[in-house]
Design an enzyme around this catalytic site. Sequence first.
Site, mmCIF file in Angstrom:
data_model
loop_
_atom_site.group_PDB
_atom_site.id
_atom_site.type_symbol
_atom_site.label_atom_id
_atom_site.label_comp_id
_atom_site.label_asym_id
_atom_site.label_seq_id
_atom_site.Cartn_x
_atom_site.Cartn_y
_atom_site.Cartn_z
ATOM 1 N N LYS A 117 0.830 -1.214 0.000
ATOM 2 C CA LYS A 117 0.000 0.000 0.000
ATOM 3 C C LYS A 117 0.861 1.260 0.000
ATOM 4 O O LYS A 117 0.531 2.247 -0.651
ATOM 5 C CB LYS A 117 -0.954 0.003 1.201
ATOM 6 C CG LYS A 117 -2.066 -1.028 1.067
ATOM 7 C CD LYS A 117 -3.111 -0.880 2.156
ATOM 8 C CE LYS A 117 -4.198 -1.937 1.991
ATOM 9 N NZ LYS A 117 -5.152 -1.971 3.091
ATOM 10 N N LYS A 202 -5.089 -10.984 -5.744
ATOM 11 C CA LYS A 202 -6.277 -11.329 -4.964
ATOM 12 C C LYS A 202 -7.411 -10.352 -5.271
ATOM 13 O O LYS A 202 -7.151 -9.180 -5.611
ATOM 14 C CB LYS A 202 -5.960 -11.354 -3.467
ATOM 15 C CG LYS A 202 -5.712 -10.003 -2.890
ATOM 16 C CD LYS A 202 -5.691 -9.993 -1.374
ATOM 17 C CE LYS A 202 -5.456 -8.552 -0.942
ATOM 18 N NZ LYS A 202 -5.365 -8.267 0.425
ATOM 19 N N LYS A 205 -10.841 -4.684 -2.797
ATOM 20 C CA LYS A 205 -11.608 -3.440 -2.960
ATOM 21 C C LYS A 205 -10.776 -2.361 -3.628
ATOM 22 O O LYS A 205 -11.305 -1.434 -4.214
ATOM 23 C CB LYS A 205 -12.022 -2.910 -1.586
ATOM 24 C CG LYS A 205 -12.921 -3.805 -0.816
ATOM 25 C CD LYS A 205 -12.979 -3.338 0.633
ATOM 26 C CE LYS A 205 -13.669 -4.384 1.483
ATOM 27 N NZ LYS A 205 -13.604 -4.119 2.901
HETATM 28 P P1 TYM Z 1 -10.468 -6.599 4.949
HETATM 29 O O1 TYM Z 1 -11.511 -5.577 5.268
HETATM 30 O O2 TYM Z 1 -9.514 -6.289 3.851
HETATM 31 O O3 TYM Z 1 -11.130 -7.989 4.609
HETATM 32 C C1 TYM Z 1 -12.113 -8.590 5.451
HETATM 33 C C2 TYM Z 1 -11.897 -10.095 5.461
HETATM 34 O O4 TYM Z 1 -11.971 -10.627 4.129
HETATM 35 C C3 TYM Z 1 -10.815 -11.412 3.839
HETATM 36 N N1 TYM Z 1 -10.475 -11.266 2.414
HETATM 37 C C4 TYM Z 1 -10.389 -12.281 1.542
HETATM 38 N N2 TYM Z 1 -10.566 -13.611 1.681
HETATM 39 C C5 TYM Z 1 -10.403 -14.388 0.570
HETATM 40 N N3 TYM Z 1 -10.100 -13.896 -0.647
HETATM 41 C C6 TYM Z 1 -9.898 -12.558 -0.836
HETATM 42 N N4 TYM Z 1 -9.604 -12.086 -2.035
HETATM 43 C C7 TYM Z 1 -10.047 -11.699 0.294
HETATM 44 N N5 TYM Z 1 -9.938 -10.350 0.464
HETATM 45 C C8 TYM Z 1 -10.197 -10.112 1.767
HETATM 46 C C9 TYM Z 1 -9.730 -10.830 4.738
HETATM 47 O O5 TYM Z 1 -8.698 -11.776 4.963
HETATM 48 C C10 TYM Z 1 -10.509 -10.494 5.984
HETATM 49 O O6 TYM Z 1 -10.644 -11.642 6.810
HETATM 50 N N6 TYM Z 1 -7.059 -5.925 8.570
HETATM 51 C C11 TYM Z 1 -8.337 -6.539 8.238
HETATM 52 C C12 TYM Z 1 -9.461 -6.082 9.111
HETATM 53 C C13 TYM Z 1 -9.255 -6.242 10.576
HETATM 54 C C14 TYM Z 1 -9.302 -7.441 11.318
HETATM 55 C C15 TYM Z 1 -9.115 -7.054 12.665
HETATM 56 C C16 TYM Z 1 -9.493 -8.774 10.973
HETATM 57 C C17 TYM Z 1 -9.026 -5.219 11.449
HETATM 58 N N7 TYM Z 1 -8.959 -5.701 12.702
HETATM 59 C C18 TYM Z 1 -9.086 -7.998 13.721
HETATM 60 C C19 TYM Z 1 -9.456 -9.729 12.013
HETATM 61 C C20 TYM Z 1 -9.273 -9.336 13.332
HETATM 62 C C21 TYM Z 1 -8.701 -6.166 6.819
HETATM 63 O O7 TYM Z 1 -8.266 -5.193 6.286
HETATM 64 O O8 TYM Z 1 -9.658 -6.990 6.263
#
Ligand code: TYM
Length: 340
Positions: A117, A202, A205
């Site tokens: 990023k 992957k 968004k």
């Molecule tokens: P975020 O908002 O990017 O994504 C939310 C969840 O979706 C999963 N994910 C995917 N799984 C499979 N294939 C994909 N292409 C894909 N893209 C996203 C992510 O692994 C995630 O589980 N940092 C985290 C948010 C967060 C969090 C936390 C998660 C903040 N605090 C505490 C767990 C525990 C994030 O940006 O997820």
Amino acid sequence: MTGTSTTKTVLSGIQPTGGAHLGNYLGALRWWVDFQDRYNAYYCVVDLHALTVPGEPEELRRSTLDMAALLLACGLDPDRCTLFVQSHVRQHAELAWLLQCTASMGELGRMTQFKDKAAKVGYESARAGLFTYPVLMAADILLYDTDVVPVGDDQRQHLELTRDLAQRWNARYGQTFTVPGAAIPPAGGGARIMDLQEPERKMSKSATSDAGVVYLSDDPGALQRKIKRAVTDLDPPGPGAVRWDREAKPGVSNLLELLAALRGGDPAELAKDYESYGPLKADVAAAAIEALGPVQERYRTLQADPSAVLDVLRHGAAQASAKAEETLERARRAVGLLAR
Ligand code: TYM
């Protein structure tokens, strides 16, 4: 809803901006729904994390509420889990500070998501919050004495960091935090859904184009169009053209994985039913429409009643705060802050 003290605890979060896509759903959200009945479950919309990249305040407010509605539409039930907005529980930011003073510059600099990023916007102008982001995520997790964190494969490194920080803290200041484990779907089970146009990346968004990203809010027409146009390869139809081989056939393997995750089954086995890409795409589209139809219907109903969603979030924040304060107080004391 908190369970008995012997029930294990699960926590996870999702960023609000940009809307949720099929990767989020298959890698994380459907497991969240499943885990509500087996764990004492906390789920949060991580609005503070969204501030690490530029965005409009009005858009953040709107997308936070929309994401909460979408999570409820996916099947989260406020009677079976605690759903809240991260910024409504102030302890997250405070514990993040204590943990920033536990983490090192070196280990944060090795986070691949930060490197990716920051490279996009340029290191000099990347927000400092983007650098410390994984520490805030660790605070989200550690505040709830979390045992299990259901996430997609891309969060693996952040989870490892969380475990390292918890262990380091416990070793230095005495037993304070539960060391969490990750629950990542099995290979082929949706842990890493790829972009339909660029199957080496992957689904995300922040993709440059929406053409390869299937949003949970896409109508059946858009869903069908995007899946039909998914990049495959030029192998001629015939036995073996459709096979599970991520290296040689990333696009086709992604479609098989989508089908397996949506309908159940094993991608390599499912491949045997096909000799060409058209019928595979048609089945993936039908499976996605079937899975997302009911979610979209509930989403529309919930969107029409934002005050009901807000009520759920307020109640969730009150429940989460009580637990979070207990853990934070333990951490404050352990690290030597004077009692109030
Ligand atoms: P975020 O908002 O990017 O994504 C939310 C969840 O979706 C999963 N994910 C995917 N799984 C499979 N294939 C994909 N292409 C894909 N893209 C996203 C992510 O692994 C995630 O589980 N940092 C985290 C948010 C967060 C969090 C936390 C998660 C903040 N605090 C505490 C767990 C525990 C994030 O940006 O997820």
